[in-house]
Scaffold this motif. Structure first.
Motif, PDB file in Angstrom:
ATOM      1  N   TRP A 182       0.827  -1.215   0.000  1.00 60.21           N
ATOM      2  CA  TRP A 182       0.000   0.000   0.000  1.00 60.21           C
ATOM      3  C   TRP A 182       0.858   1.261   0.000  1.00 60.21           C
ATOM      4  O   TRP A 182       0.567   2.229  -0.704  1.00 60.21           O
ATOM      5  N   LEU A 213       2.417   1.682  -3.491  1.00 58.03           N
ATOM      6  CA  LEU A 213       1.429   2.161  -4.463  1.00 58.03           C
ATOM      7  C   LEU A 213       1.119   3.639  -4.232  1.00 58.03           C
ATOM      8  O   LEU A 213       1.001   4.421  -5.181  1.00 58.03           O
ATOM      9  N   ALA A 214       1.015   4.011  -2.938  1.00 60.10           N
ATOM     10  CA  ALA A 214       0.741   5.419  -2.613  1.00 60.10           C
ATOM     11  C   ALA A 214       1.879   6.304  -3.122  1.00 60.10           C
ATOM     12  O   ALA A 214       1.640   7.353  -3.742  1.00 60.10           O
TER      13      ALA A 214
END
Lengths: 236, 547
Positions: free
Chosen positions: B31, B34-35
């Protein structure tokens, strides 16, 4: 719109250099990038020659396997062209969110982008040299080449050396951004950056005018190129 | 330089403990990475940088800096050190030579003459010209830009609404990504290890169907819009069209590329003197150029004279000879200045190829790093396990088809956030192995599992690249729509609106391709004995020439 053709400019200035250049330093970096860009172009030409020679040799009943040569030339074409590509503003980026930011925010973004980019590239340069050295001493890296072995380690050095001007351009961009100037790779900021193929296609008509003008004798090629380059700078 | 390396080595040593702290569990790392990627992309980081930086940070979080370095330098080097990938600069060089040899202009003029009497004839001509130009240019961006510049002003002059004119050239220019020479096809074949020869020709029939579908749309629904638009942007657009038109005509007149018509008026060769051109004074050499390139590139490896990779090199050679003929023999002027002009064209084509090659491979390298992170963090395997939980090769056929269709469809929303080439590197390694598991469901008649997998890989490639083509024109990241908007000097939104009906046509074509995979496999079966035997097990082995 970026210029499709690298322009020759008077006074020993590097092709593609910005008008608001930083004296001395910038010209050297851009010249190095242009020289590496030329090496990249020559490597591309060499690949064509190698393919043609291979097939002709095969038809003539001789054996010439250029696999390792063209693979290495591709490494050369790719990595020595990185800095030149940046100078010409060809690396694709997504602009449509950032274009909504104001000028001040844009400048901060430039600084952040190129500080991060420089740090990453310097790390990459270091890692490339380290890896190249490790693959050269004490056991030079070799790859199968027909019945014998071909050295692959020189191409690792090409990668490492090719990345140096890219890192230098990134550092140059940090300096430019800190001084409030637009970095290289600062292309058309509407929507997405328009890449070189589009620029070429769109500029071809203009190029034709240049060439035809030269054919007709007025103005000379150099004059036209300089004039067009000035026009291009004006639109940036 | 020494001090720079020493400084970096010092930083590397200091950063070690920091990297240790950064190591976290894979779920959080995914996560966070991806951020980081989306923030970097949004902040207009060059895409190669964004993928490389985010992927490297991700690898450090799930593994170590050494693994990150091994990927950044080691894996990118071994990927680029590739005989097969040399096709990409060769195809690019060939395309850039052909742009400079005015092939697009000639193709458009020929097509405009032959289709002038059809409803929406100019639109039809643009599509046919784009198809012809696609056969000689490896860059869809160059195709879109060229066709926009040449065809849009004429279409506007004939009353085509701005959205229809620009939407048409964008889609027609983009659909060629499936026609050899195609960068995307080469990359797909390299990523998946699919045989290059059959993969290169697999898109020919699907593209032909797409072009026919576009032509039907133009002749029916499209033709009804011509001359009836009252949208405000069409009024605004007129000014830029006039400017474009003037620019093109001025260039054509200056280079002497004009001819007297039957009525005695001077017309440019570009487009659309079609009403006044005669059969005899059409630029037939444009057609010859296209045929020569197709024969050299496709004919060469289909006949076994050389491999697909070598064919790209020969294509580039043929293209430079064509450039010499076009600019050397058919251009007015003195020998020395013509030679100088030719030299400039060759030099610029080589430098442009170098820049585009580096740009493409910068994204490729970033994609490799990010895909490695996906693999190391278990994203790839996790998705594969999830799918295997939903469906197995023994599940009902309809369910298998549904799942594969869903996975293919996911490419479209992903394409709204990621640029298409990077998406190829991220998504193909996930979807292709899953697809291969169901190869025997899609191709039950294949004599062996390997044969079925080979068919599946080619068919998936065509489907994925067709989806890539859709992503290249769809908002918000449709690069080619932005190129067309930039070239026509209008808002991207107008182009996006214009491409929408064609995208519906594309979806219909994709549905046909999905349920009849033979459409994508018939031509490959003529090129490869393996594909032929897998697709037609009862027909017996067919000898296929190999260089």
């Amino acid at each position: 719109m970026t210029s499709a053709a690298p322009a020759r400019r008077p006074g020993g200035l590097a092709p593609g250099i910005k008008d608001d250049r930083i004296p001395v330093l910038e010209n050297i970096v851009v010249w190095i990038s242009a020289a590496f860009g030329l090496i990249s172009a020559l490597a591309t030409l060499a690949i064509v020659v190698a393919f043609v020679a291979e097939v002709i040799a095969r038809w003539a009943g001789h054996s010439f396997d250029p696999t390792n040569l063209v693979s290495g030339l591709l490494v050369t074409a790719v990595f020595t062209g990185m800095a030149w590509t940046t100078i010409r503003g060809e690396h694709i980026s997504v602009q449509f969110i950032a274009e909504r930011f104001g000028r001040r925010t844009g400048r901060v973004l430039d600084i952040v982008i190129w500080i991060l980019g420089s740090a990453y590239l310097i790390w990459l340069v270091y890692a490339s040299f380290e890896t190249a050295a490790a693959n050269t001493w004490p056991y030079p890296e070799m790859v199968p080449d027909g019945v014998s072995l071909a050295p692959r380690w020189p191409w690792r050095w090409v990668l490492a050396i090719g990345m140096v001007p890219f890192a230098l351009v990134a550092v140059l961009n940090v300096i430019r951004a800190l001084m409030g100037r637009a970095p290289y790779d600062d292309v058309d900021r509407s929507g997405m950056a328009v890449p070189v193929e589009a620029a070429v296609a769109l500029d071809v008509t203009q190029d034709e005018v240049e060439v035809v003008s030269a054919i007709e004798g007025t103005p000379t090629i150099d004059e036209t190129v300089v004039r067009n380059d000035a026009d291009t700078e004006g639109t940036k | 330089m020494t001090s720079l390396i020493a400084m970096t080595a010092g930083l590397h040593a200091v950063a070690g403990p920091v990297f240790e702290v950064m190591r976290i569990n894979a779920g959080a790392a995914i996560w966070i990475t991806l951020a980081i990627l989306f923030v970097l992309l949004a902040f207009r980081f060059p895409i190669g940088f964004a993928l490389g930086i985010a992927g490297s940070i991700g690898i450090i979080m799930v593994k170590s800096p050494d693994v990150a370095i091994a990927t950044m330098v080691g894996q990118t080097f071994t990927t680029v050190y590739s005989f097969t990938l040399t096709i990409i600069p060769m195809f690019l060089l060939m395309g850039l030579f052909m742009v400079r040899a005015r092939v697009a202009e000639y193709a458009l003029e020929l097509a405009a003459f032959f289709f002038r009497k059809l409803p929406g004839g100019l639109g039809v001509a643009t599509i046919v010209a784009a198809a012809g130009f696609s056969a000689v240019s490896g860059s869809s961006i160059a195709k879109v830009a060229t066709m926009t510049k040449l065809a849009v002003p004429e279409m506007r002059r004939h009353g085509y609404p701005a959205s229809l004119a620009t939407g048409l050239v964008t889609v027609a220019g983009t659909v060629g990504v499936l026609i050899p020479p195609s960068t995307f096809v080469v990359l797909y074949a390299v990523i998946t290890g699919t045989e290059m020869g059959p993969m290169l020709v697999a898109g020919l029939l699907p593209v032909a169907i797409s072009f026919i579908a576009y032509i039907i749309y133009i002749m029916t629904f499209g033709a009804r819009q011509i001359g009836k638009s009252k949208r405000p942007e069409d009024a605004d657009f007129r000014e830029s069209v006039d400017a474009l038109q003037a620019e093109v005509r001025a260039a054509a007149l200056k280079e002497g590329n004009t001819r007297k018509t039957d009525t005695g008026h001077l017309t440019t060769s570009i487009g659309l003197s079609a009403k006044t051109s005669t059969f005899r004074n059409l630029p037939w050499r444009g057609l010859i150029y296209i045929v020569v390139i197709v024969v050299v590139v496709l004919g060469g490896f289909l006949s076994g004279l050389y491999t697909p990779t070598e064919s790209a090199g020969w294509g580039a050679l043929a293209a430079v000879i064509i450039l010499f003929i076009e600019r050397g023999f058919f251009e007015r002027g003195h020998g020395r200045t013509k030679l100088k002009g030719l030299g400039l064209h060759v030099r610029d084509s080589l430098l442009d190829t170098a820049a585009v090659t580096s740009m493409i491979f910068f994204i490729v390298c970033g994609g490799i790093i990010f895909a490695k992170f996906f693999s190391l963090s278990g994203v790839t395997q996790g998705i594969q396990r999830s799918v295997e939980g939903w469906v197995t090769p023994d599940s009902p056929t309809a369910l298998v088809y549904l799942i594969v269709a869903f996975l293919l469809f996911m490419h479209i929303p992903l394409g709204m956030f990621l640029e298409e080439m990077s998406l190829l590197f991220l998504y193909v390694p996930i979807i292709q192995p899953i697809g291969l598991k169901f190869a025997t469901v899609f191709f039950p008649n294949a004599p062996t599992e390997t044969g079925a997998e080979q068919l599946m890989s080619i068919w998936l490639g065509v489907m994925i690249i067709k989806l890539t083509e859709i992503g290249m024109v769809m908002p918000p990241l449709g690069l080619n729509s932005f190129v067309a908007a930039g070239a026509a000097k209008i808002k991207a939104g107008v182009v996006f609106r214009g491409t929408f009906p064609f995208l519906i046509v594309d979806v219909i074509v994709m549905i046909i391709m999905f349920f009849w995979p033979e459409i994508s496999l018939w031509i490959p079966s003529l090129v490869s004995g393996n594909v032929h035997n897998a697709l037609f097990p009862d027909a017996g082995a067919t000898p296929v020439p190999t260089p």
